[in-house]
Design an enzyme around this catalytic site. Sequence first.
Site, short mmCIF file in Angstrom:
data_model
loop_
_atom_site.label_atom_id
_atom_site.label_comp_id
_atom_site.label_asym_id
_atom_site.label_seq_id
_atom_site.Cartn_x
_atom_site.Cartn_y
_atom_site.Cartn_z
CG HIS A 37 -1.76 -1.05 1.23
ND1 HIS A 37 -1.75 -2.27 2.34
CD2 HIS A 37 -3.24 -1.64 0.60
CE1 HIS A 37 -2.71 -2.86 1.93
NE2 HIS A 37 -3.48 -2.42 1.42
N GLY A 149 -2.69 -1.89 -6.77
CA GLY A 149 -1.21 -2.88 -7.35
C GLY A 149 -2.25 -3.92 -8.28
CE LYS A 151 -2.00 -9.32 -3.01
NZ LYS A 151 -3.23 -10.07 -2.54
CD GLN A 155 -9.21 -4.41 -6.41
OE1 GLN A 155 -10.24 -4.81 -5.56
NE2 GLN A 155 -8.13 -3.48 -6.36
NE ARG A 189 -8.43 -11.93 2.31
CZ ARG A 189 -9.06 -11.00 1.62
NH1 ARG A 189 -8.32 -10.77 0.48
NH2 ARG A 189 -10.27 -10.76 1.17
O1 PAF Z 1 -8.04 -3.80 -3.57
C1 PAF Z 1 -9.03 -3.18 -2.39
O2 PAF Z 1 -8.40 -3.34 -1.50
C2 PAF Z 1 -10.44 -2.88 -2.58
O3 PAF Z 1 -10.59 -4.25 -3.41
C3 PAF Z 1 -10.32 -1.93 -3.22
C4 PAF Z 1 -10.18 -1.42 -4.64
C5 PAF Z 1 -10.14 -0.94 -2.11
C6 PAF Z 1 -12.42 -1.84 -3.28
O4 PAF Z 1 -12.36 -2.38 -1.42
#
Ligand code: PAF
Length: 283
Positions: A37, A149, A151, A155, A189
């Site tokens: 992050h 990211g 990873k 998404q 996680r």
């Molecule tokens: O990748 C994440 O942490 C989540 O899927 C996000 C993009 C913050 C949406 O809740």
Amino acid sequence: MLKYKTVKEVQAALKAVREKKQTIGFVPTMGALHEGHLALVKEAMEDNDFVVVSIFVNPIQFNNKVDLEKYPRVIEQDIKLLEEVGCDLLFYPEFEEMYPDGEPPEVDYNVNGLDKVLEGAFRPGHFSGVITVVKRLFEIIAPDRAYFGMKDYQQLLIINTFVKNYNIPVEIVPVPTEREEDGLALSSRNRLLKPEHRREATLLYEVLKRAKIRSGFQTVEDLKRDVVRKFKKAKYAELEYFELVDLYTLKPIVTWVQSSHVIALIAAKVGDVRLIDNMIIYM
Ligand code: PAF
């Protein structure tokens, strides 16, 4: 660092930023922050005048209630890390602030079918929940750029497709995966892994690396069989999928010459923690 829980406060602060003609970089997160992050935040700080991070554990993207309950929440630690790195504003709303009308319904967004495969097939409703929250966050923050990211490659691809298909004026910036020394991709996680499970969690990275080396030498089918065999021998790790797909369409490849850009994606449970990872095989 400014810290707000309400949309009103965030928008007032960002109005002042925009009036100064400053650019806004945005990093959406669910907290339990790690170096991965922070790499997103640092990249956002390099590209923009003002950086916003959000922390919101979005219940509607969890298809599994236990997973939602277990998701780590360490807000005090997160705030400390964000202050150290130099984030300008943290938005950490409660559920009612994000969804004032209650839990929003599942929406079938047009993302060229990318949400139906891999994670989408294993976690029904997951991507609808992700897009819904990201859309809401983009409406609140209206960033110039948003950082995701690699990873969570699927998404990232889906959000990129979503902003294009729905003409949302945000530039999506991908940021490479950060890894532990033994290759395990950083993930919130990971902190839920028991020590014996943590050791075996490197198997995901090992098979991805092997796929990269073996590509072209082994048939795609043989390689996939190899991965299944390796996981069968594992004590705690259970493979959900290992797929070789086109980098942009996520369509499976069956021969190495089928596409000039291939990515391997993997999901596995180690103990009861579900992990995902990926590696570009070639492009
Ligand atoms: O990748 C994440 O942490 C989540 O899927 C996000 C993009 C913050 C949406 O809740």
